[in-house]
Each structure stands twice: as C-alpha cells, then as structure tokens.
Design a protein around this motif. Structure first.
Motif, PDB file in Angstrom:
ATOM      1  N   ARG A  96       6.823   4.014  -5.357  1.00  0.00           N
ATOM      2  CA  ARG A  96       6.447   2.638  -5.675  1.00  0.00           C
ATOM      3  C   ARG A  96       6.347   2.393  -7.179  1.00  0.00           C
ATOM      4  O   ARG A  96       6.720   1.337  -7.683  1.00  0.00           O
ATOM      5  CB  ARG A  96       5.087   2.349  -5.005  1.00  0.00           C
ATOM      6  CG  ARG A  96       4.426   1.046  -5.382  1.00  0.00           C
ATOM      7  CD  ARG A  96       4.952  -0.109  -4.549  1.00  0.00           C
ATOM      8  NE  ARG A  96       4.274  -1.348  -4.858  1.00  0.00           N
ATOM      9  CZ  ARG A  96       4.575  -2.496  -4.301  1.00  0.00           C
ATOM     10  NH1 ARG A  96       5.525  -2.568  -3.399  1.00  0.00           N
ATOM     11  NH2 ARG A  96       3.930  -3.585  -4.626  1.00  0.00           N
ATOM     12  N   ALA A  97       5.816   3.392  -7.894  1.00  0.00           N
ATOM     13  CA  ALA A  97       5.562   3.193  -9.324  1.00  0.00           C
ATOM     14  C   ALA A  97       6.838   2.912 -10.107  1.00  0.00           C
ATOM     15  O   ALA A  97       6.787   2.407 -11.225  1.00  0.00           O
ATOM     16  CB  ALA A  97       4.869   4.419  -9.907  1.00  0.00           C
ATOM     17  N   ILE A 127       6.920  -7.369  -3.214  1.00  0.00           N
ATOM     18  CA  ILE A 127       7.018  -7.399  -4.677  1.00  0.00           C
ATOM     19  C   ILE A 127       7.206  -8.841  -5.166  1.00  0.00           C
ATOM     20  O   ILE A 127       7.768  -9.082  -6.228  1.00  0.00           O
ATOM     21  CB  ILE A 127       8.140  -6.467  -5.207  1.00  0.00           C
ATOM     22  CG1 ILE A 127       9.502  -6.820  -4.607  1.00  0.00           C
ATOM     23  CG2 ILE A 127       7.821  -5.012  -4.956  1.00  0.00           C
ATOM     24  CD1 ILE A 127      10.654  -6.136  -5.358  1.00  0.00           C
ATOM     25  N   ASP A 128       6.720  -9.790  -4.347  1.00  0.00           N
ATOM     26  CA  ASP A 128       6.902 -11.197  -4.710  1.00  0.00           C
ATOM     27  C   ASP A 128       6.242 -11.564  -6.045  1.00  0.00           C
ATOM     28  O   ASP A 128       6.776 -12.364  -6.811  1.00  0.00           O
ATOM     29  CB  ASP A 128       6.397 -12.114  -3.584  1.00  0.00           C
ATOM     30  CG  ASP A 128       5.030 -11.719  -3.057  1.00  0.00           C
ATOM     31  OD1 ASP A 128       4.634 -10.545  -3.214  1.00  0.00           O
ATOM     32  OD2 ASP A 128       4.341 -12.571  -2.482  1.00  0.00           O
ATOM     33  N   VAL A 166      -5.125  -9.651  -6.505  1.00  0.00           N
ATOM     34  CA  VAL A 166      -5.182  -8.716  -7.641  1.00  0.00           C
ATOM     35  C   VAL A 166      -4.241  -7.546  -7.369  1.00  0.00           C
ATOM     36  O   VAL A 166      -4.385  -6.865  -6.360  1.00  0.00           O
ATOM     37  CB  VAL A 166      -6.626  -8.207  -7.849  1.00  0.00           C
ATOM     38  CG1 VAL A 166      -6.660  -7.174  -8.969  1.00  0.00           C
ATOM     39  CG2 VAL A 166      -7.551  -9.365  -8.165  1.00  0.00           C
ATOM     40  N   PHE A 335      -4.965  -2.825   1.717  1.00  0.00           N
ATOM     41  CA  PHE A 335      -3.686  -2.668   2.418  1.00  0.00           C
ATOM     42  C   PHE A 335      -3.869  -2.806   3.925  1.00  0.00           C
ATOM     43  O   PHE A 335      -4.864  -2.345   4.478  1.00  0.00           O
ATOM     44  CB  PHE A 335      -3.065  -1.296   2.137  1.00  0.00           C
ATOM     45  CG  PHE A 335      -2.612  -1.120   0.727  1.00  0.00           C
ATOM     46  CD1 PHE A 335      -1.524  -1.836   0.233  1.00  0.00           C
ATOM     47  CD2 PHE A 335      -3.251  -0.228  -0.118  1.00  0.00           C
ATOM     48  CE1 PHE A 335      -1.098  -1.666  -1.083  1.00  0.00           C
ATOM     49  CE2 PHE A 335      -2.832  -0.054  -1.428  1.00  0.00           C
ATOM     50  CZ  PHE A 335      -1.753  -0.782  -1.911  1.00  0.00           C
ATOM     51  N   ARG A 338      -3.361   0.916   6.584  1.00  0.00           N
ATOM     52  CA  ARG A 338      -3.798   2.145   5.938  1.00  0.00           C
ATOM     53  C   ARG A 338      -4.894   2.838   6.754  1.00  0.00           C
ATOM     54  O   ARG A 338      -5.687   3.608   6.212  1.00  0.00           O
ATOM     55  CB  ARG A 338      -4.281   1.875   4.513  1.00  0.00           C
ATOM     56  CG  ARG A 338      -3.997   3.061   3.628  1.00  0.00           C
ATOM     57  CD  ARG A 338      -4.348   2.878   2.190  1.00  0.00           C
ATOM     58  NE  ARG A 338      -3.729   3.953   1.410  1.00  0.00           N
ATOM     59  CZ  ARG A 338      -3.874   4.137   0.119  1.00  0.00           C
ATOM     60  NH1 ARG A 338      -4.614   3.317  -0.575  1.00  0.00           N
ATOM     61  NH2 ARG A 338      -3.280   5.145  -0.493  1.00  0.00           N
TER      62      ARG A 338
END
Ligand code: EPU
Length: 426
Positions: A96-97, A127-128, A166, A335, A338
């Motif tokens: 992801r990073a 990833i909007d 956030v 999330f 999870r």
C-alpha cells in the motif's frame, strides 16, 4: 520461499524474561524513502528497519532510476538521476505504501502511472482522496482496468483540500505533492500520527514551507526541490513497541522494552495499567515487572486515529482480551474487514463473537490451544505469533512473509526472551 514458524506454547505461563529493543518505524521509514524524490541532494536516514517492505520500496525507487544504499540501519538515497515514470506494478500491488510515491513523482516529473496499490487484505482500501486531491491541484487522472495515469504537464498548483476521512497516506502524499506545487495548498482534517508530523518536520528541515504541523490544518507554500542538511532518524516503531508490551503482559514475568518512545503508545499503556498490568515508564523504556496479577480486567476498546488506540494494535490486543477476565468489547472504526482473523483465534479456543464488520465482543479468560495458522497480514500475523506463545502445545504459523514485511527477524528477538520459535524454510 514460504517460511513458517513452529512455536512451542507456554500454556499460559509467564515465562519470558529479558530486554528487547524496538526498531525504526516501518510506516515512517517508507514515507521518508518516498520523500527522497523531492530531494536534489542525497537523503541520509538512520534507524531504518531491516524488513521486507523497505526492500520492496527501495527496489521501486531503483527501478525509477534512484540509488539506494543500505548499511546496517543506515540508508542513503540519491534520486538525482531519477527519470520518473511508472511505479513498478508487481511490487506496488503488494504494498500500500507505494502509493505515497505518486505525490512526489507527479510533483517533480509532471506525470506518474501506478496500479491500484495492494498491501494487507484489511477490507476495501480506496484511493479516492488521492485522486480527488491531484485533480484539485490541476492534474488529469485517467483510470483503466489495470492502472492510473496521472499527469500535470504544466505542473501542479495549490488547492484547498478537505479530507472527508482522516487518512495517513493521503495526508502524506498530498503534503509532499504540495511542496513542489505552485502557490499555496491547504490540507484540512489531516492525520496527526507521529510519523506524519515527523515527515512534515523533515520536509521543513530540508527547505519546505509548511505551517500548522501537529494541527488538523496544514498550509504549504510550494517551492523548489529540497536540500536535506543532515541525516534524519526514523522514529521508533510504536506498533512494535505496543506489540511487545502486549506480549509482555501476557507471557513475561519481567520484560524491559528499550529504544522506544513511550508517549507514542500512551493509549495502550493507560488501558493495560487500568486492566492491572504493572508498567514502569522511563524516558525511552517501558518495563513490565512483577507481572503476577492473574486476573487482568476486561475493557472496551475503540480504534481511532492518533492519539487514540491504533488499528494496527487491534489484533494483538484481541489476544490480550481473550486472557482478560470478563467481557470486552472491541470497536474497529478505521477499517472494515479487520476482524476476519478472529476466526482463527476462536479455533484456538477464544470466545469471540463478531456482531458486524466493525464490532466484536470477547469473553475471557479462555485457555488457547496450539493450531496451524496462516498469517493473513502483518499485524494479525504478529497477533497469531503472540497467541501461539500463550497457547498450550505446538503451533505452526505459515506464510510468515507477512510478519517479515513489518518486523525484523522477530523469531530471533523473541527467542532471546526465552520463546521457543523455529523458522522452517521450504
Ligand atoms: N480512505 C478512503 N479513501 C482514501 C484513503 C483512505 O476512504 O483515498 C479510508 C480508508 O478506507 C480507511 C480510512 O480512510 O477507512 C483510514 O485509512 P488510512 O488512509 O489512514 O490508512 P492508510 O493510509 O492506507 C496507514 C498505514 C496502515 C494503518 C493506517 C491507519 C501505511 C503504509 N499504512 O494506512 O498500516 O493501519 O494508516 O493508521 O502507512 C500496517 O502497517 O500494517 C498498516 C495497515
């Protein structure tokens, strides 16, 4: 190579003992590596952890024309000869990073291409925010089935961006893009995790103009490429710190955690203290001693952005709660999806009920039995390792690649505390 761990459980005895040092933070080092794209001089980093994700990020940077040299925990990144272009697809799909590179690449080269980033399977990870932010800064986004092509042939310009949620990586990515954009960018409702704050402070130390660091609103005046003046130190990994504390509370008579930043895990220590765990806090140490209390108390746990309880410690803490007395409630707010790993803890003997994708309750204490497990992601993988150490009998933990992604040689470090863990390479 698919390695696995064979773990001899302690059957609930608190037999581990000794000292363990915390390494540099994965989710800080990865972002500092991405920041190297904004630097016209080589970037020197200290305390870089020796983990898979750092290897992969270094490979991506090298494929784009940068040079990464690592020696122990030192790292030198030189992106002067970087050409830009496409973020390596296979690697990006696993991490992801990698998306954090898109901001600096777009800002410096006017274009970048990348696949939908992968990483842990912890629910849908959209990833909007990144795409909307880039568009507000003047970029054009073309999405196909396989990739995103983002371009800003005339460069990025400043914008006023409000995050609807956030987001750590979206804050970091757009903050770095804004450093080279024309004019002023205002980012509102930003993440305030220590790693985000330190990244902003690093950028400022290298010449960026960012105001409001440590508050929900960042104001960035775009400028030129950065010139890092001195080596920058990666923060201690607060997720590693917290995981060691949880392991200590469950399985150690006496455990001293060194090289950490206790304030960064304050929420966890407050909860553990209230539950009955004895912890002494030093300047950069946390010490669990006289851990003889047999009945740690149940609690209500809610994951939250920093300084709330980190979602990355939710799975290890679930293991703690299986051994606490009474009924605990866990609310995963960051999330969706999870909590899936709890099925395996139930197989080991835990009494966990999932009410919906965000909420669970745990009744304890219940003894855990050894089992054959597979690491689903970095954090649940480590939680399984802790559960296997607490359990009675032998466990086999497969696919420890996920654990290696986030924790350096964990089996060797736990073995020094007295844990019975063997790595088996197939
Ligand atoms: N979100 C959106 N749209 C976006 C971006 C995020 O809806 O464009 C949502 C996510 O779906 C989620 C929420 O925002 O519901 C917060 O996610 P965030 O973006 O903060 O997570 P992240 O940046 O993808 C980082 C860490 C995670 C850590 C979270 C939360 C990195 C590389 N990853 O992820 O770390 O759990 O912040 O602190 O920094 C890990 O290391 O194992 C890991 C998963």
């Amino acid at each position: 190579m698919k390695d696995s761990f064979v773990i001899g459980g302690l059957g609930g005895e608190r037999k581990l003992r000794g000292e363990i040092a915390v390494g540099g933070a994965k989710n800080h080092a990865l972002k500092l590596l991405a920041a190297s794209v904004l630097c016209e001089k080589p970037l020197l980093l200290e305390n870089v952890p020796d983990i898979e994700d750092i290897e992969r990020m270094s490979e991506i940077i090298e494929k784009l024309g940068g040079k990464v040299v690592r020696e122990g925990t030192y790292c030198r990144v030189d992106t002067a000869g970087m050409r830009g272009g496409e973020i390596d697809r296979d690697t990006a799909k696993r991490m992801r990073a990698s998306i954090v590179l898109s901001g600096p690449l777009l800002a410096r080269f006017g274009a970048t291409t990348f696949p939908h980033p992968g990483g842990d399977i912890i629910g849908e990870r959209p990833i909007d925010f990144f795409m909307e932010g880039f568009e507000k800064m003047g970029a054009v986004v073309a999405a196909t089935e396989h990739e995103y092509r983002v371009s800003a042939p005339n460069g990025l310009h400043g914008a006023d961006i409000f995050f609807r949620w956030v987001s750590v990586t979206a804050t970091e990515t757009l903050m770095m893009a804004a450093v080279l954009a024309k004019g002023q960018t205002i980012l509102r409702n930003v993440a305030m995790e220590p790693e985000v704050i330190d990244l902003a402070e690093f950028l400022v130390s290298a010449g960026a103009r960012i105001k409001g660091i440590g508050t929900p609103t960042l104001v960035i005046e775009g400028g030129d490429m950065l010139k890092p003046m001195k080596p920058h130190r990666v923060l201690p990994d607060r997720i590693e710190t917290g995981s060691f504390l949880i392991l200590g509370a469950l399985a150690a008579a006496d455990l001293r955690i060194t090289d950490c930043e206790p304030e960064h895990v304050r929420m966890l220590t407050e909860l553990l203290l209230r539950s009955g765990v004895k912890i002494e806090t030093g300047a950069d140490t946390l010490h669990i001693r006289n851990n003889t209390n047999r009945a740690h108390k149940a609690m209500t746990l809610k994951t939250h952005e920093y300084p709330g309880f980190p979602t990355d410690l939710q799975a290890p803490m679930m293991v703690f709660l299986t051994q606490a007395t009474g009924e605990s409630r866990v609310f995963e707010t960051v999330f969706e999806g999870r909590l899936a790993y709890t099925e395996d803890l139930v197989r080991m003997g835990a009494d966990i009920t999932i009410w919906n994708p965000h909420q669970a309750s745990v009744k304890g204490p219940t003894p855990l039995r050894g089992a054959t497990l597979e690491s689903p992601d970095i954090r649940a993988g480590l939680a399984f390792l802790i559960a296997a150490l607490v359990a009675s009998g032998t466990s086999t933990l497969e696919n420890v690649y996920h654990i290696d992604r986030g924790y350096a040689r964990i089996e060797e470090r736990f073995r020094k505390l007295g844990a019975d863990i063997t790595r088996v390479s197939k």
